[in-house]
Design a protein around this motif. Structure first.
Motif: not given
Length: 330
Positions: A231-236
């Motif tokens: 989820f963190d990678l998707a936001r970035r």
């Protein structure tokens, strides 16, 4: 259904889903769905899992079928000498199907219909009350109803109306559809003698089996960590990879909650098993401050309440019955 369509009620199914049978062994339906991914799935595996379409309607039907059959076995005139164990095994299998139906997101009307049909069968809303009746519920019962409602909730998806009411010229009114997917029409009437062609020994073995609780706890930890990272990678990452990363994160999240459902449904056979179950409950409690789907958090809480009755049927003493204190977010 109209005067030009005289199809009657579907014949009742005689056996449970063949996908859950392996020779003379009944398989945990969550294990059937998730066992092929191993302990370290790839990004492509998680995306494929999230995009898969498990037949939740079939799972809902099998759940109600096994729940009905458990009562037939328990109260049949010529009860098996281990009728309690057989009935408990069927109820364990039904709860595992419940966990699968409720933990999976409502991606389409098929999933919505499965959830609503099962909710109608399980009765999470209590009995209908007259408008002038003042409900008198103790706090414990009110909490159970609230958690059940959340567990079977289908989210904010707009749901089309039920099938239309019959018109003046329509026939076959005795079998007129009440909803798009109605388990009461698909299954035989409750009560009576057992109807499933399943060997009692298979259910006795199923009741005495169980998962590796330590392995389930490790999967819960690993999949939640994977979901958080993705989820963190998707936001970035907004370069076209965001969608795939989010799908993979949701797949890992579903795997985590399905493993948690397995852990709380199966009875603990030792102190070590009980410790692992409590560890899983603490992990789910820690998700209370996360934006996880409410229905996924609710189903774990709901299944703890439901499984305790099955564990009592298995003859477990009070010290072996798993209960926990939940953060009241549902």
């Amino acid at each position: 259904m109209s005067k030009k369509n005289d199809q009657g009620r579907l014949p009742p199914p005689r056996t449970s889903s063949l996908a859950l049978r392996e020779g003379t062994r009944f398989r945990d339906p969550i294990e059937v769905l998730t066992s092929g991914f191993g302990e370290d799935p790839t990004l492509a595996d998680l995306i494929a899992f999230r995009r898969s379409r498990p037949d939740l309607k079939e799972a809902a039907r099998v759940s109600r079928q096994l729940d009905h059959e458990a009562h037939r076995v328990a109260y049949a005139d010529d009860r098996h000498r281990e009728a309690g164990t057989i009935a408990a095994a069927m109820e364990l299998a039904a709860l595992l199907c419940d966990g699968l139906v409720c933990a999976w997101p409502a991606d389409s009307l098929d999933e919505v219909d499965a959830k609503r049909a099962l909710a109608d069968g399980r009765g999470p809303y209590g009995t209908d009350q007259e408008p002038d009746y003042v409900a008198s519920l103790d706090a414990t019962t009110a909490r159970r109803i609230r958690v059940m409602r959340a567990a079977f909730n289908v989210g904010e998806l707009t749901v089309p109306p039920a099938p239309p009411a019959p018109g003046p010229d329509d026939r076959n009114l005795a079998v007129w559809p009440r909803r798009r997917y109605d388990l009461r029409d698909l299954l035989p009437i409750r009560g009576g003698q057992p109807v499933l062609d399943l060997a009692p020994e298979m259910w006795i073995a199923f009741a005495r089996s169980g998962p590796d609780f330590g392995g389930l706890r490790e999967r819960v930890v690993a999949m939640f960590a994977t979901a958080e990272r993705l989820f963190d990678l998707a936001r970035r990452n907004e370069d076209g990879k965001s969608l795939d990363l989010r799908l993979a994160a949701e797949g890992a999240q579903i795997l985590a909650y399905l493993a948690a459902c397995q852990a709380v449904i199966w009875p603990a056979r030792s102190r070590a098993d009980m410790a692992e179950k409590r560890a899983v409950a603490r992990i789910v409690n820690d998700r209370a401050c996360r934006p996880d789907p409410l229905h996924q958090q609710a189903i774990v809480r709901h299944l703890v309440d439901e499984a305790i009755w099955v564990h009592r049927r298995l003859g477990l003493h009070d010290q072996a019955l798993f209960t926990t204190d939940w953060i009241e977010i549902v």
